[in-house]
Scaffold this motif. Structure first.
Motif, PDB file in Angstrom:
ATOM      1  N   GLY A   1       0.788  -1.229   0.000  1.00  0.00           N
ATOM      2  CA  GLY A   1       0.000   0.000   0.000  1.00  0.00           C
ATOM      3  C   GLY A   1       0.819   1.278   0.000  1.00  0.00           C
ATOM      4  N   GLY A   2       2.021   1.233   0.562  1.00  0.00           N
ATOM      5  CA  GLY A   2       2.865   2.424   0.575  1.00  0.00           C
ATOM      6  C   GLY A   2       3.324   2.846  -0.804  1.00  0.00           C
ATOM      7  N   ASP A   3       3.230   1.926  -1.765  1.00  0.00           N
ATOM      8  CA  ASP A   3       3.626   2.221  -3.145  1.00  0.00           C
ATOM      9  C   ASP A   3       2.465   2.699  -4.005  1.00  0.00           C
ATOM     10  OD1 ASP A   3       6.422   1.818  -3.350  1.00  0.00           O
ATOM     11  OD2 ASP A   3       6.149  -0.357  -3.263  1.00  0.00           O
ATOM     12  N   VAL A   4       1.261   2.756  -3.445  1.00  0.00           N
ATOM     13  CA  VAL A   4       0.066   3.094  -4.226  1.00  0.00           C
ATOM     14  C   VAL A   4      -0.459   4.459  -3.778  1.00  0.00           C
ATOM     15  CG1 VAL A   4      -2.275   2.397  -4.863  1.00  0.00           C
ATOM     16  CG2 VAL A   4      -0.506   0.654  -4.493  1.00  0.00           C
ATOM     17  N   MET A   5      -0.398   5.437  -4.674  1.00  0.00           N
ATOM     18  CA  MET A   5      -0.789   6.803  -4.372  1.00  0.00           C
ATOM     19  C   MET A   5      -1.932   7.207  -5.304  1.00  0.00           C
ATOM     20  SD  MET A   5       0.568   8.945  -2.108  1.00  0.00           S
ATOM     21  CE  MET A   5       2.286   8.488  -1.970  1.00  0.00           C
TER      22      MET A   5
ATOM     23  N   GLY B   1       4.752   3.218  -7.036  1.00  0.00           N
ATOM     24  CA  GLY B   1       6.191   3.020  -6.882  1.00  0.00           C
ATOM     25  C   GLY B   1       6.519   1.557  -7.089  1.00  0.00           C
ATOM     26  N   ALA B   2       7.656   1.277  -7.719  1.00  0.00           N
ATOM     27  CA  ALA B   2       8.053  -0.107  -7.993  1.00  0.00           C
ATOM     28  C   ALA B   2       9.568  -0.164  -8.090  1.00  0.00           C
ATOM     29  CB  ALA B   2       7.404  -0.600  -9.291  1.00  0.00           C
ATOM     30  N   TYR B   3      10.066  -1.356  -8.366  1.00  0.00           N
ATOM     31  CA  TYR B   3      11.473  -1.516  -8.701  1.00  0.00           C
ATOM     32  C   TYR B   3      11.534  -2.373  -9.954  1.00  0.00           C
ATOM     33  CZ  TYR B   3      16.443  -2.529  -8.534  1.00  0.00           C
ATOM     34  OH  TYR B   3      17.761  -2.644  -8.865  1.00  0.00           O
ATOM     35  N   TYR B   4      12.191  -1.847 -11.004  1.00  0.00           N
ATOM     36  CA  TYR B   4      12.152  -2.481 -12.320  1.00  0.00           C
ATOM     37  C   TYR B   4      13.279  -3.501 -12.536  1.00  0.00           C
ATOM     38  CZ  TYR B   4       9.349   1.724 -13.594  1.00  0.00           C
ATOM     39  OH  TYR B   4       8.414   2.737 -13.661  1.00  0.00           O
ATOM     40  N   GLY B   5      14.290  -3.466 -11.691  1.00  0.00           N
ATOM     41  CA  GLY B   5      15.518  -4.238 -11.948  1.00  0.00           C
ATOM     42  C   GLY B   5      15.315  -5.748 -11.892  1.00  0.00           C
TER      43      GLY B   5
ATOM     44  N   THR C   1      14.033  -4.492   0.386  1.00  0.00           N
ATOM     45  CA  THR C   1      13.382  -3.181   0.349  1.00  0.00           C
ATOM     46  C   THR C   1      12.537  -2.979  -0.908  1.00  0.00           C
ATOM     47  OG1 THR C   1      15.435  -2.326  -0.595  1.00  0.00           O
ATOM     48  CG2 THR C   1      15.130  -2.068   1.787  1.00  0.00           C
ATOM     49  N   ALA C   2      12.563  -3.918  -1.854  1.00  0.00           N
ATOM     50  CA  ALA C   2      11.737  -3.827  -3.065  1.00  0.00           C
ATOM     51  C   ALA C   2      10.439  -4.578  -2.803  1.00  0.00           C
ATOM     52  CB  ALA C   2      12.469  -4.402  -4.267  1.00  0.00           C
ATOM     53  N   ARG C   3       9.321  -3.844  -2.741  1.00  0.00           N
ATOM     54  CA  ARG C   3       8.066  -4.442  -2.295  1.00  0.00           C
ATOM     55  C   ARG C   3       7.005  -4.516  -3.398  1.00  0.00           C
ATOM     56  NH1 ARG C   3       8.301  -3.912   3.379  1.00  0.00           N
ATOM     57  NH2 ARG C   3      10.475  -4.280   3.938  1.00  0.00           N
ATOM     58  N   THR C   4       7.214  -3.776  -4.489  1.00  0.00           N
ATOM     59  CA  THR C   4       6.237  -3.768  -5.589  1.00  0.00           C
ATOM     60  C   THR C   4       6.988  -4.021  -6.888  1.00  0.00           C
ATOM     61  OG1 THR C   4       4.748  -2.258  -4.411  1.00  0.00           O
ATOM     62  CG2 THR C   4       4.531  -2.356  -6.816  1.00  0.00           C
ATOM     63  N   ASN C   5       6.508  -4.999  -7.666  1.00  0.00           N
ATOM     64  CA  ASN C   5       7.187  -5.328  -8.921  1.00  0.00           C
ATOM     65  C   ASN C   5       6.333  -4.934 -10.129  1.00  0.00           C
ATOM     66  OD1 ASN C   5       5.218  -7.346  -8.992  1.00  0.00           O
ATOM     67  ND2 ASN C   5       6.654  -9.044  -8.747  1.00  0.00           N
ATOM     68  N   LEU C   6       6.889  -5.096 -11.310  1.00  0.00           N
ATOM     69  CA  LEU C   6       6.177  -4.686 -12.529  1.00  0.00           C
ATOM     70  C   LEU C   6       4.941  -5.534 -12.786  1.00  0.00           C
ATOM     71  CD1 LEU C   6       9.208  -3.795 -14.828  1.00  0.00           C
ATOM     72  CD2 LEU C   6       7.459  -2.223 -13.944  1.00  0.00           C
TER      73      LEU C   6
ATOM     74  N   HIS D   1       9.103   2.776  -0.027  1.00  0.00           N
ATOM     75  CA  HIS D   1       7.842   2.848  -0.781  1.00  0.00           C
ATOM     76  C   HIS D   1       7.767   4.216  -1.459  1.00  0.00           C
ATOM     77  CE1 HIS D   1       6.308  -0.145   2.386  1.00  0.00           C
ATOM     78  NE2 HIS D   1       6.161  -0.779   1.239  1.00  0.00           N
ATOM     79  N   LEU D   2       6.806   4.368  -2.350  1.00  0.00           N
ATOM     80  CA  LEU D   2       6.620   5.665  -3.017  1.00  0.00           C
ATOM     81  C   LEU D   2       6.355   6.777  -2.009  1.00  0.00           C
ATOM     82  CD1 LEU D   2       6.394   7.242  -5.688  1.00  0.00           C
ATOM     83  CD2 LEU D   2       3.976   6.575  -5.785  1.00  0.00           C
ATOM     84  N   ASP D   3       5.609   6.457  -0.933  1.00  0.00           N
ATOM     85  CA  ASP D   3       5.298   7.515   0.041  1.00  0.00           C
ATOM     86  C   ASP D   3       6.501   7.909   0.896  1.00  0.00           C
ATOM     87  OD1 ASP D   3       5.390   5.418   1.897  1.00  0.00           O
ATOM     88  OD2 ASP D   3       3.215   5.359   2.199  1.00  0.00           O
ATOM     89  N   CYS D   4       7.640   7.256   0.667  1.00  0.00           N
ATOM     90  CA  CYS D   4       8.883   7.684   1.328  1.00  0.00           C
ATOM     91  C   CYS D   4       9.592   8.790   0.543  1.00  0.00           C
ATOM     92  CB  CYS D   4       9.829   6.506   1.513  1.00  0.00           C
ATOM     93  SG  CYS D   4       9.173   5.247   2.628  1.00  0.00           S
ATOM     94  N   CYS D   5       9.100   9.070  -0.672  1.00  0.00           N
ATOM     95  CA  CYS D   5       9.738  10.144  -1.453  1.00  0.00           C
ATOM     96  C   CYS D   5       8.728  11.045  -2.182  1.00  0.00           C
ATOM     97  CB  CYS D   5      10.747   9.566  -2.452  1.00  0.00           C
ATOM     98  SG  CYS D   5      10.090   8.386  -3.623  1.00  0.00           S
ATOM     99  N   PHE D   6       7.439  10.788  -1.983  1.00  0.00           N
ATOM    100  CA  PHE D   6       6.429  11.585  -2.686  1.00  0.00           C
ATOM    101  C   PHE D   6       5.067  11.429  -2.007  1.00  0.00           C
ATOM    102  CE2 PHE D   6       2.917  10.917  -5.831  1.00  0.00           C
ATOM    103  CZ  PHE D   6       2.674  12.243  -6.143  1.00  0.00           C
TER     104      PHE D   6
END
Length: 303
Positions: free
Chosen positions: A134-138, A147-151, A159-164, A197-202
Motif C-alpha cells: 500500500g505504501g507504493d500506491v498513491m 512506486g516499484a522496482y524495475y531491476g 526493500t523492493a516491495r512492488t514489482n512490474l 515505498h513511493l510515500d517515502c519520497c512523494f
C-alpha cells in the motif's frame, strides 16, 4: 461498509490505525526488514513499546478530534502491527490485500473483523507473482501513481516491495485509471538512499500540492514528470536528510488538515503558508522503523 477512497486528501471518515502494543522483543539484526531499522538496532536506539504506543495514541486523539471512525487491529501478542498500509489498500470501492512478506500474514488476519464488514465481491487477493504494498500506491482521482522496482535483481532487495507484475495487475483491475509507475531507488544497507515505498519520497497534499524527494527516483525523467504534473511552484522538495526523517510520509485528514511530525519544521511551515492546518504529533520513534504516519494508516472511507 461502503468503501470509498479516490485520492489522498478528501475528507477522511474511516481508517484502520495500526497498534504499537505488544510488538514483541527487539528483533535480531539479521531479521531487520529495512536498513533504517538495522541502523537503530546496531546503535542500540531501536524504539520501545511504551514510546511508540504514546505516539500512536496521539494520532488516535487527532482522529477523534475530527470525528473519524477508527478501527484498530485485533491484538496479536509479540507481533509488530504498526504499519497497516503495508498489508492492504483501498482504491475506489475495492479492498486489495497486499502480497506481504510471508511472516507478516498474521497482520492481515488481525483486521479480518474489518474485512468481514465489506462486500465479499469488493475484496481482492493479488496473484502470487504480483507484488504490491500500500505504501507504493498513491491515488490522485483518475490517476494512480505506483512506486516499484524495475531491476532484474528485484529478488535481492528486501526493500523492493512492488514489482512490474504488480503494476500490470493494477492496470488490469482499473482499466479506466491512468496508471503511472516510478522506478524507486533501493538499498538494503543505506536508509538515506532507500525509498522503501513511493510515500517515502512523494505524496500529494492539500489542493494540487505535493511533497517530493527527487533522488528517490532512479530515472530523473520520472521525477520531472511529477514536477510538471503538479507544477514546480506547487512542489515542496525535501532534502536527503528530510527524506530519511520521512517528511513525505505525513497523512491528510482533508485538503485543509494534515497530521505531521512535530520536528518537520520546514515542511510544517510550508504547509501552513499554503493554507493548511497542521496537527503536529510526536512520531520520531516509530520513524526509526522506516515508516511514519501514512505507513501506519489504512483509509477506508473518504468523502
Amino acid at each position: 461498509m461502503k468503501l470509498n477512497v479516490k485520492n489522498e486528501t478528501s475528507r477522511l471518515r474511516a481508517v484502520v490505525l495500526g497498534t504499537a502494543e505488544s510488538p514483541g522483543p527487539t528483533p535480531e539484526l539479521e531479521n531487520a526488514y529495512d536498513p533504517k531499522s538495522a541502523e537503530h538496532l546496531r546503535a542500540g536506539t531501536y524504539p520501545v513499546e511504551e514510546d511508540m504506543v504514546k505516539e500512536m495514541e496521539a494520532v488516535n486523539a487527532i482522529f477523534e478530534k475530527y470525528d473519524v471512525k477508527v478501527y484498530r487491529p485485533q491484538l496479536v501478542k509479540d507481533l509488530n502491527q504498526i504499519f497497516t498500509r503495508d498489508i492492504a489498500f483501498v482504491i475506489d470501492d475495492k479492498f486489495i490485500k497486499a502480497n506481504i512478506l510471508p511472516d507478516r500474514e498474521e497482520e492481515i488476519e488481525a483486521i479480518n473483523y474489518v474485512i468481514d464488514q465489506i462486500d465479499k465481491d469488493k475484496v481482492f487477493d493479488l496473484p502470487e507473482d504480483a507484488h504490491v504494498e500500500g505504501g507504493d500506491v498513491m491515488l490522485y482521482n483518475d490517476h494512480i501513481f505506483v512506486g516499484a522496482y524495475y531491476g532484474e535483481d528485484y529478488p535481492n532487495f528486501i526493500t523492493a516491495r512492488t514489482n512490474l507484475k504488480g503494476v500490470e495487475h493494477l492496470r488490469e483491475m482499473f482499466p479506466n485509471k491512468k496508471i503511472k509507475s516510478f522506478n524507486l531507488r533501493k538499498s538494503n544497507t543505506e536508509p538515506r538512499d532507500n525509498a522503501l515505498h513511493l510515500d517515502c519520497c512523494f505524496q500529494p497534499v492539500g489542493r494540487g500540492k505535493a511533497i517530493l524527494y527527487k533522488d528517490g527516483f532512479l530515472d530523473q525523467e520520472e521525477n520531472k514528470w511529477l514536477v510538471n504534473f503538479f507544477g514546480k511552484e506547487n512542489v515542496f522538495e525535501i532534502t536527503r536528510q528530510e527524506m530519511y526523517d520521512m517528511n513525505s510520509n505525513v497523512f491528510s485528514i482533508s485538503e485543509e488538515v494534515v497530521i505531521s511530525e512535530r520536528n518537520f519544521k520546514r515542511l510544517n511551515t510550508w504547509l501552513r503558508e499554503n493554507g493548511m492546518v497542521v496537527e503536529e504529533v510526536p512520531y520520531a520513534e516509530i520513524a526509526k522503523q522506516e515508516g511514519l504516519l501514512r505507513c501506519s494508516t489504512l483509509p477506508l472511507i473518504r468523502d
